[in-house]
Scaffold this motif. Structure first.
Motif, short mmCIF file in Angstrom:
data_model
loop_
_atom_site.label_atom_id
_atom_site.label_comp_id
_atom_site.label_asym_id
_atom_site.label_seq_id
_atom_site.Cartn_x
_atom_site.Cartn_y
_atom_site.Cartn_z
N TYR A 167 -13.80 -6.82 -5.58
CA TYR A 167 -12.73 -5.86 -5.85
C TYR A 167 -13.31 -4.67 -6.60
CZ TYR A 167 -8.44 -3.59 -7.08
OH TYR A 167 -7.46 -2.65 -7.20
N ILE B 289 -7.91 -9.43 7.10
CA ILE B 289 -8.74 -9.63 5.91
C ILE B 289 -9.11 -11.11 5.77
CG2 ILE B 289 -8.88 -9.36 3.40
CD1 ILE B 289 -6.76 -7.14 3.67
N PHE C 62 -12.22 -2.90 3.18
CA PHE C 62 -10.80 -2.71 3.43
C PHE C 62 -10.19 -1.77 2.39
CE2 PHE C 62 -11.81 -6.79 5.34
CZ PHE C 62 -11.18 -6.69 6.58
N LYS C 63 -9.27 -0.94 2.87
CA LYS C 63 -8.56 0.00 2.01
C LYS C 63 -7.30 -0.69 1.47
CE LYS C 63 -8.98 2.90 5.53
NZ LYS C 63 -8.89 4.09 6.41
N VAL C 64 -7.53 -1.58 0.52
CA VAL C 64 -6.45 -2.36 -0.08
C VAL C 64 -6.74 -2.51 -1.56
CG1 VAL C 64 -5.16 -4.52 -0.06
CG2 VAL C 64 -6.18 -3.68 2.05
N THR D 226 0.84 -1.21 0.00
CA THR D 226 0.00 0.00 0.00
C THR D 226 0.88 1.25 0.00
OG1 THR D 226 -1.80 -1.15 1.16
CG2 THR D 226 -1.81 1.25 1.24
N CYS E 216 -12.77 -4.82 -1.14
CA CYS E 216 -11.44 -4.21 -1.15
C CYS E 216 -11.36 -3.18 -2.27
CB CYS E 216 -10.36 -5.27 -1.37
SG CYS E 216 -10.09 -6.38 0.01
N SER E 217 -10.75 -2.04 -1.95
CA SER E 217 -10.58 -0.98 -2.94
C SER E 217 -9.37 -0.15 -2.54
CB SER E 217 -11.84 -0.10 -3.01
OG SER E 217 -11.77 0.78 -4.11
N ALA F 235 -4.57 -6.89 -2.87
CA ALA F 235 -5.95 -7.11 -2.43
C ALA F 235 -6.42 -8.49 -2.84
CB ALA F 235 -6.87 -6.04 -3.02
N ASN G 195 -6.21 -1.01 7.85
CA ASN G 195 -6.87 -0.90 6.55
C ASN G 195 -8.36 -1.21 6.58
OD1 ASN G 195 -6.81 -3.74 6.70
ND2 ASN G 195 -4.86 -3.82 5.56
#
Length: 427
Positions: A124, A198, A180-182, A49, A154-155, A187, A60
């Motif tokens: 995703y 995750i 999640f911020k991935v 990241t 996940c984004s 991701a 995240n």
């Protein structure tokens, strides 16, 4: 756009080649990321990241407070639009529910099929140059209708370490359970193996760039299913002399602005139409905010003149477009005979954008020619079909000898004995 007149059939493959890297060009970095995430979990996620998204995140997972705060920043008009689109998407996907299939194949032999939701799915959602909150609706709404217990999203985060407010709002509307911020390869790897935070999922959905597409394909080697290979966007328009050049140009540019590796193609039976569309593309391109991106896509896109609809259709089926727009007085010919396309848009007033956002069909579709064998995302994508059977005494008497003979012919004596031992008790 390069103009090609009456190309020989032997050249079609080269002309229709996508502007994408091969799996071999990408697989090395994808495998490296997968190995790191499998071995080091969240530590590896944080590392990537920072490297790829240029932001350091200690956590995240998106909190409920972050979601609530983001929702307050969205204009009410946009919230209404998102709800309206969601309603249409839900209506179309809910209509795809099928009833149980039940049949007595022989007296005493009852077989049936039922569908069960996939328990845990990963979604995703691309971020990058355009955070696609519409994709949240396209994936999370049918997942919720199907009854998936765990819906993990996940984004990739922006430079401030946040997700677009619209993504969070759409996710909340559609019952996403964890966000999640991935982004990127990491991701997909996280959803494949699971990390300390995750969860591992059973199936991964969503479009992405070429790296994400290859990562999804690699995930299948580790027992995780995917919706389809869905990479850079593409559009093919077929048009005759009756079409509207400005409409066609707007559709071509709508896909070209997705990314520099997007591809748009015009196939026409009219040289005049190709000329008019070319002029319209140039005029409309000038005022686009994403002009630089669209220009790169247009540079490797093509306008192809063919003599008649039959040749056009053969070429289109060979290409297998993700999106296919029909602007022809002979639209029924194309509707009836198209075999390879992700989603079809018919007539002057059916822009591809309608399917991207609000008509109700799903916009997560097979690209790169995979429409020859793959369907776009639909309700069944989030479900599995399970078969059941129950055989009575009468039933095993009716089919027992058939099973014995077939098992013996294959040399599988234990299979035969499993029936024979029952038949002996009944005779």
């Amino acid at each position: 756009m390069k103009i090609i007149n009456n190309p020989d059939k032997n050249t079609w493959k080269a002309i229709l080649r996508r502007p994408t890297q091969t799996v071999d060009d990408i697989e090395g970095i994808v495998s490296e990321v997968f190995t790191n995430v499998e071995q080091n979990g969240d530590e590896a996620i944080q590392e990537y990241t920072e490297r790829f998204d240029k932001v350091v995140l200690n956590n995240n997972l998106v909190s409920n407070e972050e979601i609530d705060e983001a929702v307050t920043t969205i204009p009410e008009a946009l919230k209404t639009a998102i709800k309206s689109a969601k309603q249409n998407i839900e209506a179309f996907h809910a209509a795809q529910k099928t009833s149980k299939v039940r049949l007595e194949t022989t007296n005493g032999v009852e077989c049936w099929q039922e569908k069960r939701a996939i328990e845990s799915v990963g979604l995703y959602i691309p971020g990058g140059t355009a955070p696609l909150f519409s994709t949240v609706l396209m994936l999370a709404a049918p997942a919720q209708i199907a009854g998936c217990n765990e819906i993990v999203l996940c984004s990739p985060p922006n430079k401030q370490g946040k997700l677009a407010a619209e993504i969070l709002y759409a996710a909340k509307l559609c019952g996403v359970t964890k966000i999640f911020k991935v982004g990127g390869i990491q991701a997909i790897a996280a959803l494949t193996f699971g990390t300390e935070t995750i969860p591992q999922v059973y199936k991964i959905f969503g479009p992405g760039n070429q790296f994400v597409t290859v990562a999804k394909q690699l995930a299948t080697k580790f027992g995780v299913a995917i919706d389809m290979p869905a990479g850079p966007s593409e559009l093919l328009v077929v048009a005759d002399a009756t079409a509207n050049a400005s409409y066609i140009a707007s559709d071509l540019l709508s896909q070209a602005e997705h990314g520099a590796d997007s591809q748009v193609i015009l196939v026409s039976t009219s040289k005049k139409m190709i000329s008019e569309v070319s002029k319209e593309v140039e005029a409309q391109l000038v005022v686009l905010p994403r002009k630089a991106i669209a220009e790169k896509a247009i540079a490797h896109s093509k306008s192809i003149y063919v003599e008649d609809d039959k040749i056009a259709l053969e070429l289109i089926n060979q290409y297998g477009p993700e999106h296919f727009i029909i602007c022809s007085k002979n639209e029924d010919f194309y509707i009836d005979n198209i075999r390879n396309a992700g989603s079809v848009f018919i007539g002057d007033y059916t822009p591809e954008s309608a399917g991207d956002y609000a008509s109700g069909t799903n916009h997560t579709l097979p690209t790169n020619g995979f429409s020859k064998a793959y369907s776009g995302v639909n309700l069944d994508s989030f479900m599995k079909s399970m078969t059941f059977q129950k055989i009575s005494k009468e039933g095993i008497l009716n089919i027992g000898e058939t099973i014995e003979l077939m098992a013996e012919a294959e040399g599988l004596q234990a299979h035969k004995n499993a029936v024979s031992i029952r038949l002996k008790d009944l005779k």
